[in-house]
Design a protein around this motif. Structure first.
Motif, short mmCIF file in Angstrom:
data_model
loop_
_atom_site.label_atom_id
_atom_site.label_comp_id
_atom_site.label_asym_id
_atom_site.label_seq_id
_atom_site.Cartn_x
_atom_site.Cartn_y
_atom_site.Cartn_z
N THR A 277 0.83 -1.21 0.00
CA THR A 277 0.00 0.00 0.00
C THR A 277 0.86 1.25 0.00
N GLY A 280 2.29 1.73 -3.41
CA GLY A 280 1.26 2.20 -4.33
C GLY A 280 0.93 3.67 -4.14
N CYS A 329 -7.07 4.82 -8.83
CA CYS A 329 -6.18 3.67 -8.61
C CYS A 329 -5.86 2.95 -9.92
N THR A 333 -2.08 0.57 -12.55
CA THR A 333 -2.11 -0.68 -13.31
C THR A 333 -1.46 -0.55 -14.68
N TRP A 352 -3.73 -8.04 -4.20
CA TRP A 352 -3.64 -6.75 -4.90
C TRP A 352 -4.96 -6.00 -4.83
N ARG A 356 -5.09 -2.25 -3.19
CA ARG A 356 -5.62 -1.07 -3.87
C ARG A 356 -6.87 -0.54 -3.18
N ALA A 401 -11.07 -1.00 -6.93
CA ALA A 401 -9.88 -1.84 -6.78
C ALA A 401 -10.09 -3.22 -7.38
N THR A 405 -7.97 -4.42 -10.78
CA THR A 405 -7.06 -5.54 -10.52
C THR A 405 -7.44 -6.75 -11.36
#
Length: 417
Positions: A277, A280, A329, A333, A352, A356, A401, A405
């Protein structure tokens, strides 16, 4: 089918985020003009054009600079005019975010869609001239900013600013080469604001054409500047993107105005997912100043509540803000931020998603506090409203998220299975 362009396409999460934001903006536009007369629609379109001016004053440097495809474009050796079309094409989606809701502000009238059609079309035309004019003016100003920024960085320009910083301790905490971009943001917004005010004054004056003149002049000026620069656009493009890649992309110059997020600040994240986290959030902070945008969005919420707009409009506004915030978010990616070989080694797809989700929950406390202030100092909303929208925030955080993902890591796992 083979793609006509050798450049990599936009990632699917970004496309989904853009589509969702566009749908929400269109929905809010329909709600805003429900039952409105022609004069109210015209005033709303001018305010929408002003909001577009703010967008185009801020977005182009973040969208265009630095260009990640610059090394490939150098190999392709595109001529200046094709480079210009390529850069304009990158800005077109932002224009669409303003133009399509504007059309709904003008024409969305279920009770009488054809009533006052000429007046609605005229109001939309004036607004579109303002939108396209501010977009074009901002584009050409930022696209040719490289030589000016380089001159500031090397001390060949902006000596007055250097004196103010060195002698009086004034100025912003930025590399000198980024100061022209900061000034350009203010300049582009003021140009758009002036054009909107002149359009409103022209409409009030009454003579035919007075309300059209500011937009026509602004669009014509932007087109004239762009036409003048078209033959040498390759020089502007490579100079500008190279300079901002040096400043923003990890070269010898760095924008050091803000300390990175410390690891200890994530005490609220469960230890199992805290390292990922933190990484990210650090990546996201380098790509998007989300905290400032969230603060600005909540300022808009307070303004709506102070003005006493309907709860439907407030709900639509919150839906747009929270969806856009959660969709951010998707920036994590991209292949550069999340190479699949790295992702598969370190965590499963489920982990993941959880990571996110925590990234998206970063501003949950601030969001709840802002809603609490609205409920505390107003009579229209109470604790259930605060709890409901806090839960919506959490749900959107998990949903966004999950979607991004599954599209990125999940699809790759299914393909390799």
């Amino acid at each position: 089918m083979r793609r006509s362009s050798p450049l990599p396409p936009s990632s699917l999460p970004r496309q989904l985020a853009f589509g969702g934001l566009l749908l929400l903006l269109c929905g809010v536009a329909i709600l805003l003009v429900e039952g409105a007369d022609v004069a109210s629609r015209a005033a709303g379109l001018r305010l929408w054009a002003l909001a577009g001016a703010g967008l185009f004053a801020v977005a182009p440097p973040n969208v265009l600079l630095p260009d990640a495809n610059a090394p490939l474009l150098q190999l392709l050796n595109w001529p200046p005019r094709r480079l210009l079309r390529y850069q304009v094409g990158r800005l077109v989606p932002l224009v669409g975010l303003v133009v399509l809701p504007a059309a709904l502000l003008a024409y969305a009238d279920p009770t009488a869609p054809l009533r006052h059609l000429g007046a609605k079309t005229a109001a939309l035309g004036q607004a579109l001239l303002l939108v396209l004019g501010t977009a074009g003016d901002s584009f050409v100003h930022f696209a040719t900013l490289g030589p000016r920024s380089q001159a500031w960085q090397e001390g060949r320009a902006g000596q007055w600013y250097h004196d103010a910083v060195e002698e009086r301790g004034q100025g912003v905490s930025l590399p000198r080469g980024l100061v022209p971009a900061l000034f350009a943001t203010t300049r582009c917004f003021l140009v758009g604001l002036t054009a909107v005010l002149l359009t409103a004054a022209g409409v009030q004056m009454g003579p035919t054409g007075a309300g059209w003149a500011p937009g026509v002049l602004l669009l014509g000026w932007a087109g004239h500047r762009l036409w003048q620069e078209r033959a040498a656009y390759d020089r502007h493009f490579y100079h500008t993107t190279a300079f901002y890649d040096e400043v923003m992309g990890g070269g010898a110059l760095h924008a050091t105005g803000r300390d990175p997020l410390p690891y200890d600040a994530l005490y609220w994240v469960l230890p199992r997912w805290r390292p990922a986290t933190w990484a990210g959030l650090r990546q996201l902070d380098r790509r998007l100043p989300l905290g400032r945008l969230v603060a600005l969005a909540h300022g808009g919420l307070w303004l709506l509540c102070v003005r006493g707009v309907s709860s439907t409009v407030v709900a639509g506004y919150l839906g747009v803000v929270l969806t856009a915030q959660a969709a951010a978010c998707g920036l994590l990616t991209s292949d550069a931020a999340a190479p699949l070989s790295f992702q598969r080694i370190h965590q499963s797809t489920l982990n993941w998603i959880i990571t996110r989700t925590f990234v998206n929950l970063r501003w949950l406390g601030a969001h709840a506090a802002s809603l609490g202030l609205v409920a505390l100092f107003g009579d229209a909303y109470g604790a259930p409203w605060v709890f409901t929208w806090t839960a919506v925030h959490a749900g959107l955080a998990l949903g966004a998220a999950t979607v991004v993902t599954l599209v990125h890591e999940g699809r790759a796992r299914w393909a390799s299975a």
